[in-house]
Write a protein that holds these residues in place. Structure first.
Motif, PDB file in Angstrom:
ATOM      1  N   PRO A  79       0.843  -1.195   0.000  1.00  0.00           N
ATOM      2  CA  PRO A  79       0.000   0.000   0.000  1.00  0.00           C
ATOM      3  C   PRO A  79       0.882   1.251   0.000  1.00  0.00           C
ATOM      4  O   PRO A  79       1.886   1.306   0.692  1.00  0.00           O
ATOM      5  N   SER A  80       0.509   2.198  -0.792  1.00  0.00           N
ATOM      6  CA  SER A  80       1.254   3.446  -0.871  1.00  0.00           C
ATOM      7  C   SER A  80       0.628   4.473   0.064  1.00  0.00           C
ATOM      8  O   SER A  80      -0.456   4.261   0.609  1.00  0.00           O
ATOM      9  N   ALA A  81       1.306   5.599   0.205  1.00  0.00           N
ATOM     10  CA  ALA A  81       0.739   6.692   0.989  1.00  0.00           C
ATOM     11  C   ALA A  81      -0.583   7.146   0.377  1.00  0.00           C
ATOM     12  O   ALA A  81      -1.523   7.478   1.094  1.00  0.00           O
ATOM     13  N   VAL A  82      -0.670   7.108  -0.954  1.00  0.00           N
ATOM     14  CA  VAL A  82      -1.900   7.522  -1.644  1.00  0.00           C
ATOM     15  C   VAL A  82      -3.050   6.579  -1.311  1.00  0.00           C
ATOM     16  O   VAL A  82      -4.156   7.026  -0.975  1.00  0.00           O
ATOM     17  N   SER A  83      -2.810   5.270  -1.391  1.00  0.00           N
ATOM     18  CA  SER A  83      -3.891   4.317  -1.111  1.00  0.00           C
ATOM     19  C   SER A  83      -4.319   4.389   0.351  1.00  0.00           C
ATOM     20  O   SER A  83      -5.515   4.347   0.652  1.00  0.00           O
ATOM     21  N   CYS A  84      -3.358   4.530   1.250  1.00  0.00           N
ATOM     22  CA  CYS A  84      -3.698   4.639   2.679  1.00  0.00           C
ATOM     23  C   CYS A  84      -4.476   5.921   2.959  1.00  0.00           C
ATOM     24  O   CYS A  84      -5.482   5.895   3.681  1.00  0.00           O
ATOM     25  N   ALA A  85      -4.031   7.031   2.371  1.00  0.00           N
ATOM     26  CA  ALA A  85      -4.716   8.309   2.608  1.00  0.00           C
ATOM     27  C   ALA A  85      -6.145   8.268   2.077  1.00  0.00           C
ATOM     28  O   ALA A  85      -7.070   8.758   2.740  1.00  0.00           O
ATOM     29  N   ALA A  86      -6.341   7.682   0.909  1.00  0.00           N
ATOM     30  CA  ALA A  86      -7.698   7.591   0.345  1.00  0.00           C
ATOM     31  C   ALA A  86      -8.589   6.708   1.211  1.00  0.00           C
ATOM     32  O   ALA A  86      -9.757   7.038   1.454  1.00  0.00           O
ATOM     33  N   ALA A  87      -8.048   5.600   1.686  1.00  0.00           N
ATOM     34  CA  ALA A  87      -8.841   4.702   2.529  1.00  0.00           C
ATOM     35  C   ALA A  87      -9.192   5.373   3.856  1.00  0.00           C
ATOM     36  O   ALA A  87     -10.340   5.303   4.315  1.00  0.00           O
ATOM     37  N   VAL A  88      -8.227   6.038   4.460  1.00  0.00           N
ATOM     38  CA  VAL A  88      -8.488   6.738   5.716  1.00  0.00           C
ATOM     39  C   VAL A  88      -9.503   7.864   5.495  1.00  0.00           C
ATOM     40  O   VAL A  88     -10.417   8.066   6.307  1.00  0.00           O
ATOM     41  N   SER A  89      -9.382   8.560   4.374  1.00  0.00           N
ATOM     42  CA  SER A  89     -10.329   9.630   4.063  1.00  0.00           C
ATOM     43  C   SER A  89     -11.750   9.088   3.891  1.00  0.00           C
ATOM     44  O   SER A  89     -12.716   9.737   4.295  1.00  0.00           O
ATOM     45  N   SER A  90     -11.861   7.892   3.309  1.00  0.00           N
ATOM     46  CA  SER A  90     -13.197   7.298   3.159  1.00  0.00           C
ATOM     47  C   SER A  90     -13.818   7.020   4.529  1.00  0.00           C
ATOM     48  O   SER A  90     -15.019   7.202   4.722  1.00  0.00           O
ATOM     49  N   CYS A  91     -12.987   6.611   5.482  1.00  0.00           N
ATOM     50  CA  CYS A  91     -13.484   6.396   6.847  1.00  0.00           C
ATOM     51  C   CYS A  91     -13.906   7.720   7.469  1.00  0.00           C
ATOM     52  O   CYS A  91     -14.948   7.804   8.125  1.00  0.00           O
ATOM     53  N   HIS A  92     -13.099   8.736   7.250  1.00  0.00           N
ATOM     54  CA  HIS A  92     -13.413  10.067   7.785  1.00  0.00           C
ATOM     55  C   HIS A  92     -14.754  10.564   7.243  1.00  0.00           C
ATOM     56  O   HIS A  92     -15.591  11.055   8.006  1.00  0.00           O
ATOM     57  N   ARG A  93     -14.970  10.415   5.941  1.00  0.00           N
ATOM     58  CA  ARG A  93     -16.221  10.877   5.327  1.00  0.00           C
ATOM     59  C   ARG A  93     -17.440  10.184   5.924  1.00  0.00           C
ATOM     60  O   ARG A  93     -18.534  10.733   5.924  1.00  0.00           O
ATOM     61  N   SER A  94     -17.237   8.950   6.393  1.00  0.00           N
ATOM     62  CA  SER A  94     -18.344   8.168   6.947  1.00  0.00           C
ATOM     63  C   SER A  94     -18.342   8.142   8.469  1.00  0.00           C
ATOM     64  O   SER A  94     -19.062   7.351   9.078  1.00  0.00           O
ATOM     65  N   SER A  95     -17.518   8.980   9.084  1.00  0.00           N
ATOM     66  CA  SER A  95     -17.393   9.051  10.546  1.00  0.00           C
ATOM     67  C   SER A  95     -17.011   7.713  11.165  1.00  0.00           C
ATOM     68  O   SER A  95     -17.440   7.374  12.272  1.00  0.00           O
ATOM     69  N   GLU A  96     -16.211   6.949  10.451  1.00  0.00           N
ATOM     70  CA  GLU A  96     -15.727   5.653  10.942  1.00  0.00           C
ATOM     71  C   GLU A  96     -14.297   5.819  11.448  1.00  0.00           C
ATOM     72  O   GLU A  96     -13.341   5.299  10.891  1.00  0.00           O
ATOM     73  N   TRP A  97     -14.146   6.571  12.525  1.00  0.00           N
ATOM     74  CA  TRP A  97     -12.823   6.913  13.000  1.00  0.00           C
ATOM     75  C   TRP A  97     -12.037   5.722  13.540  1.00  0.00           C
ATOM     76  O   TRP A  97     -10.820   5.673  13.421  1.00  0.00           O
ATOM     77  N   ARG A  98     -12.736   4.727  14.096  1.00  0.00           N
ATOM     78  CA  ARG A  98     -12.028   3.525  14.581  1.00  0.00           C
ATOM     79  C   ARG A  98     -11.380   2.782  13.419  1.00  0.00           C
ATOM     80  O   ARG A  98     -10.261   2.292  13.534  1.00  0.00           O
ATOM     81  N   CYS A  99     -12.088   2.713  12.321  1.00  0.00           N
ATOM     82  CA  CYS A  99     -11.540   2.078  11.127  1.00  0.00           C
ATOM     83  C   CYS A  99     -10.319   2.853  10.627  1.00  0.00           C
ATOM     84  O   CYS A  99      -9.306   2.273  10.267  1.00  0.00           O
ATOM     85  N   ALA A 100     -10.418   4.173  10.626  1.00  0.00           N
ATOM     86  CA  ALA A 100      -9.299   5.012  10.179  1.00  0.00           C
ATOM     87  C   ALA A 100      -8.061   4.778  11.041  1.00  0.00           C
ATOM     88  O   ALA A 100      -6.945   4.624  10.522  1.00  0.00           O
ATOM     89  N   ILE A 101      -8.255   4.714  12.347  1.00  0.00           N
ATOM     90  CA  ILE A 101      -7.129   4.472  13.250  1.00  0.00           C
ATOM     91  C   ILE A 101      -6.531   3.093  12.997  1.00  0.00           C
ATOM     92  O   ILE A 101      -5.308   2.921  12.972  1.00  0.00           O
ATOM     93  N   GLY A 102      -7.391   2.098  12.780  1.00  0.00           N
ATOM     94  CA  GLY A 102      -6.901   0.759  12.470  1.00  0.00           C
ATOM     95  C   GLY A 102      -6.078   0.725  11.195  1.00  0.00           C
ATOM     96  O   GLY A 102      -5.047   0.044  11.121  1.00  0.00           O
ATOM     97  N   MET A 103      -6.517   1.458  10.186  1.00  0.00           N
ATOM     98  CA  MET A 103      -5.764   1.523   8.928  1.00  0.00           C
ATOM     99  C   MET A 103      -4.395   2.174   9.132  1.00  0.00           C
ATOM    100  O   MET A 103      -3.396   1.715   8.573  1.00  0.00           O
TER     101      MET A 103
END
Length: 117
Positions: A79-103
């Motif tokens: 995974p690149s910084a781009v893929s990680c940032a996009a995935a974390v951002s998707s969690c942020h948009r959905s208020s899934e902060w636990r998922c973002a922290i896990g990623m």
């Protein structure tokens, strides 16, 4: 060899298609193209998956983005910084902060170099 360079061109074309779908928020088409890459047994890259994750991020599909990030780990595509940032951002948009922290924790555990985005 010519066949190897042809395969590389094919993946580059698929990547462009997936990216175009991500830009126009056509996540379903982006994921269909990614499925086709897999079916054709082309060598999907970090760029391929990052584009698909970005499509999911733009559609607020955090679970799909997380699943694609997991596939990257399982298939040893780093995974690149781009893929990680996009995935974390998707969690942020959905208020899934636990998922973002896990990623973020998973990215740190595999030494993904993360930039501030």
């Amino acid at each position: 060899s010519e066949s190897a360079s042809q395969g590389h061109l094919d993946v580059a074309c698929w990547n462009a298609g997936i990216s175009a779908c991500a830009q126009s928020v056509q996540w379903d088409r982006a994921l269909a193209l990614l499925s086709e890459v897999r079916l054709q047994r082309l060598n999907a890259s970090s760029v391929t998956y990052s584009a698909a994750i970005t499509a999911c991020e733009r559609a607020s599909l955090w679970a799909s983005a997380a699943q694609l990030l997991d596939v990257m780990h399982q298939t040893h595509i780093g995974p690149s910084a781009v893929s990680c940032a996009a995935a974390v951002s998707s969690c942020h948009r959905s208020s899934e902060w636990r998922c973002a922290i896990g990623m973020l924790d998973a990215a740190r555990s595999v030494s993904t170099k993360l930039d501030i985005v």
